[in-house]
Scaffold this active site. Sequence first.
Site, mmCIF file in Angstrom:
data_model
loop_
_atom_site.group_PDB
_atom_site.id
_atom_site.type_symbol
_atom_site.label_atom_id
_atom_site.label_comp_id
_atom_site.label_asym_id
_atom_site.label_seq_id
_atom_site.Cartn_x
_atom_site.Cartn_y
_atom_site.Cartn_z
ATOM 1 N N ALA A 1 0.901 -1.249 -0.060
ATOM 2 C CA ALA A 1 -0.019 0.137 -0.035
ATOM 3 C C ALA A 1 0.855 1.374 0.025
ATOM 4 O O ALA A 1 0.727 2.251 -0.619
ATOM 5 C CB ALA A 1 -1.153 -0.097 1.195
ATOM 6 N N GLU A 2 1.931 1.340 0.806
ATOM 7 C CA GLU A 2 3.020 2.279 0.742
ATOM 8 C C GLU A 2 4.290 1.989 1.135
ATOM 9 O O GLU A 2 4.513 0.894 1.576
ATOM 10 C CB GLU A 2 2.543 3.525 1.840
ATOM 11 C CG GLU A 2 1.655 4.715 1.335
ATOM 12 C CD GLU A 2 0.373 4.360 1.570
ATOM 13 O OE1 GLU A 2 -0.461 5.328 0.651
ATOM 14 O OE2 GLU A 2 -0.203 3.350 2.100
ATOM 15 N N THR A 3 5.099 2.531 0.301
ATOM 16 C CA THR A 3 6.765 2.622 0.838
ATOM 17 C C THR A 3 7.019 3.873 1.264
ATOM 18 O O THR A 3 6.810 5.112 0.485
ATOM 19 C CB THR A 3 7.664 2.112 -0.541
ATOM 20 O OG1 THR A 3 6.998 0.932 -0.957
ATOM 21 C CG2 THR A 3 8.960 2.227 -0.100
#
Length: 269
Positions: free
Chosen positions: A43-45
């Site tokens: 979903a996020e880095t």
Amino acid sequence: MRIRIVDAFTDRPFAGNPAGVVLLDAFPDDNWLQNVALEVNHAETAFAHPLPAGGEADWALRWFTPVTEVAMCGHATLATAHVLHSTGAHEGPVRFATRSGVLIATPAQDGSITLDFPTAPLTPVEVPDGVAEALGAEPRAAFDTGPNVGDLILELADEKTIHALRPDHEALAAYSPRGVIATARAENPALGYDFVSRCFLPNVGIDEDPVTGSAHTALAPFWSERLGRPDLTGLQASPRSGRVRTRLRGERTLLTGRAVTVIDGELVA
């Protein structure tokens, strides 16, 4: 350089919300950051680098989904703070300079980390035409969450309805800049949570986010008003699941959770 995958808002591996974390000396080209986030495909880095001493923040922090940079991300901030503290790269509270202002992450002796985020402004809106069909349930009410979060909150009848949702993700993309937060009161607060939610974020490439810290900056004021308490616990009922403790402090919301590093490797690209 090192890259880590951290499960956030959980105390065990393979639950909560996974985030990539990369610590840098400085931010390279945006295309490289976006390509790494696409490769990680969570979903996020999060990408962070240290700032000179004496300023208003200790580290610069940015967040990327597989398709775009976002203005705020709770679970990847928690994951980054966990990496900084667990590796000794930073001790005590850490101040992050972000697109949403300075965000502070404070570790506790029990291993949890508390994030200090801006409270999302809630604006009642009419339930949009067609959103019930897209979501698969009839909302009781709808609220806009402002520019930092960018979601539409939809209050549903009960917890069972939340668990049963099978939405049309493509159709949901039409109703807000980022996505939709479906929420309801907990059926049995004795289980340790006060409200339940699920987050569908098709406009940033995430059909369903496992645990969404930023959404809880809107869910905290929403449910604190209805339940009459500033301190609550939310269950995000995705397949991976996770819990977020919230404390409403006017214009700021405190989000508390734990994190676990599950992969620690080398980024060679």
